[in-house]
Write an enzyme that holds these catalytic residues in place. Sequence first.
Site, PDB file in Angstrom:
ATOM      1  N   LYS A   1       0.842  -1.199   0.000  1.00  0.00           N
ATOM      2  CA  LYS A   1       0.000   0.000   0.000  1.00  0.00           C
ATOM      3  C   LYS A   1       0.874   1.246   0.000  1.00  0.00           C
ATOM      4  CE  LYS A   1      -3.069   0.146   3.305  1.00  0.00           C
ATOM      5  NZ  LYS A   1      -3.900   0.454   4.510  1.00  0.00           N
TER       6      LYS A   1
ATOM      7  N   LYS B   1       3.355  -2.100  11.343  1.00  0.00           N
ATOM      8  CA  LYS B   1       2.055  -1.996  12.019  1.00  0.00           C
ATOM      9  C   LYS B   1       2.249  -2.356  13.479  1.00  0.00           C
ATOM     10  CE  LYS B   1      -2.265  -1.088  10.918  1.00  0.00           C
ATOM     11  NZ  LYS B   1      -2.801  -0.279   9.804  1.00  0.00           N
TER      12      LYS B   1
ATOM     13  N   GLY C   1      -2.778   6.122  13.615  1.00  0.00           N
ATOM     14  CA  GLY C   1      -3.980   5.477  14.149  1.00  0.00           C
ATOM     15  C   GLY C   1      -4.453   4.309  13.306  1.00  0.00           C
ATOM     16  N   ASP C   2      -5.377   3.563  13.850  1.00  0.00           N
ATOM     17  CA  ASP C   2      -6.102   2.486  13.167  1.00  0.00           C
ATOM     18  C   ASP C   2      -7.319   2.245  14.066  1.00  0.00           C
ATOM     19  OD1 ASP C   2      -5.602   0.398  10.805  1.00  0.00           O
ATOM     20  OD2 ASP C   2      -6.450  -0.736  12.450  1.00  0.00           O
TER      21      ASP C   2
ATOM     22  N   THR D   1      -8.621   9.020   4.734  1.00  0.00           N
ATOM     23  CA  THR D   1      -8.867   7.648   4.277  1.00  0.00           C
ATOM     24  C   THR D   1     -10.239   7.573   3.591  1.00  0.00           C
ATOM     25  OG1 THR D   1      -7.590   6.925   6.188  1.00  0.00           O
ATOM     26  CG2 THR D   1      -8.755   5.229   4.939  1.00  0.00           C
TER      27      THR D   1
END
Length: 446
Positions: free
Chosen positions: A115, A127, A166-167, A210
């Site tokens: 990505k 991650k 963030g996620d 996003t």
Amino acid sequence: MSKEFVERMMETVVARNPGETEFHQAVREVAESVAVVIDKNPQFAKMKIFERMVEPERQMIFRVPWMNDKNEVQVNRGFRVQFSSAIGPYKGGIRFHPSVYLGIVKFLGFEQIFKNALTTTPIGGGKGGSDFDPKGKSDNEVMRFCQAFMTELFRHVGPDTDVPAGDIGVGGREIGFMFGQYKRLTNSYTGVLTGKGLEWGGSLVRTEATGYGLVYFVTRMLEAKGKSWKGLDVVVSGSGNVAIYAVEKAHQLGARVVAVSDSNGYIVDSKGINIDTVKQIKEVERGRIKEYVQRHPSAKYHEGCADIWSVPCQVALPSATQNEIDEAAARQLVKNGCLAVGEGANMPSTPEAIQVFLDNNVAFGPAKAANAGGVATSALEMCQNSMRLSWTFEEVDARLKLIMNSIYEQCTKAADAYGQKGNLVAGANIAGFLKVAKAMMAQGLV
Ligand code: NDP
Ligand code: 2IT
């Protein structure tokens, strides 16, 4: 040869990473797409490029002890997986959710490599996360947890080393607490995290990026079918950061979003979801989506989130979590006349569901490409931090649009070049892989 390559890779990956089913799923998809590229480029096979890619450069698993409001000791597990630094510092979000374990962090980190390569910006893949559940915790508890988490993480990250963001379960509040602790521990003010507040180093548009980027990407998919958003009914799963701004942009472009969800259930509002109400409930009150129907009595709440895909729509934007669209849900979407699916979440469609979309001529935008606007805007935040400058909303939004267009072009061209016209899954995997593979070839055996 291709099939043999995939099976050989998977045998090793499954044996070396037992039980990590999401990671296996993510690797298999990329292996299936790039087998043909490796066939045509024996130097990649010789230098074991793919074999190296599936092995993270570094993985951290650590204890996170903290104290809740009742002065009881709590113990969580923290993770950071630094997957690839071939094209830039490790970059990728942090997820706080009780389901987090190494297999989730690794699937996310692995996908992030490709990505990030597609974004046109120089960022590697990583991650992190924890099995900590921010739901129902007080602000003070969240702060103490974030401080404890960063008390270990700080030694592994840095503005030129690894830049988290963030996620799921990690938004502006959590980034703030982690940033404060990093600053205190290192006595430095740097762009070590993205998604920061606008007053202290954040970038305009990062919050929206996003969701907006997803809609920009799907715009190109619709155009290829001779369509625009005008008059289309849209279903968006989730009601978090990605979902909210996907709804907002889809509405701005003339679509009508008729359903959103959270992990408990979904709401249908045939007048079009009122996004201000959703923002108030989710961003301000941290409440549940079912509260929407108290404020809009004509809307209906359905318990259980999986059935949202039975709501008729022309565009589906899964924006909650992995594997939320299975084969049955995909068939239901096709039956109801769905034209396009854009993945806001990471890996929200199972492999069987993707096959249903591809077989039925549904335009399909895979996560690696369609949701890359978030991390791309994170890279723009890093850029502004390095320059110690802030761009306007319009400037960042214009760059985001250019990036999403470029990603769409890269995917379609790569799919075309390898005999998979229109298959954006293959296109995204191949284009991302090629960029990283070439960098790895240039940098020797590392
Ligand atoms: P948020 O925490 O803001 O929102 C997550 C939403 O998804 C919530 O509505 C949540 O419901 C729902 N959800 C989470 N887990 C589950 C589950 N197991 N089952 C059903 N629903 C679930 O996260 P984001 O919006 O940031 O992330 C959503 C997705 O987008 C994730 O896949 C993430 O990896 C991906 N993503 C995020 C980016 C970003 O910039 N934030 C960038 C690119 C991708 P509930 O509140 O009930 O838990
Ligand atoms: O999955 C993702 O791309 C993200 N959660 C965003 C990562 C980032 O570094 O902005």
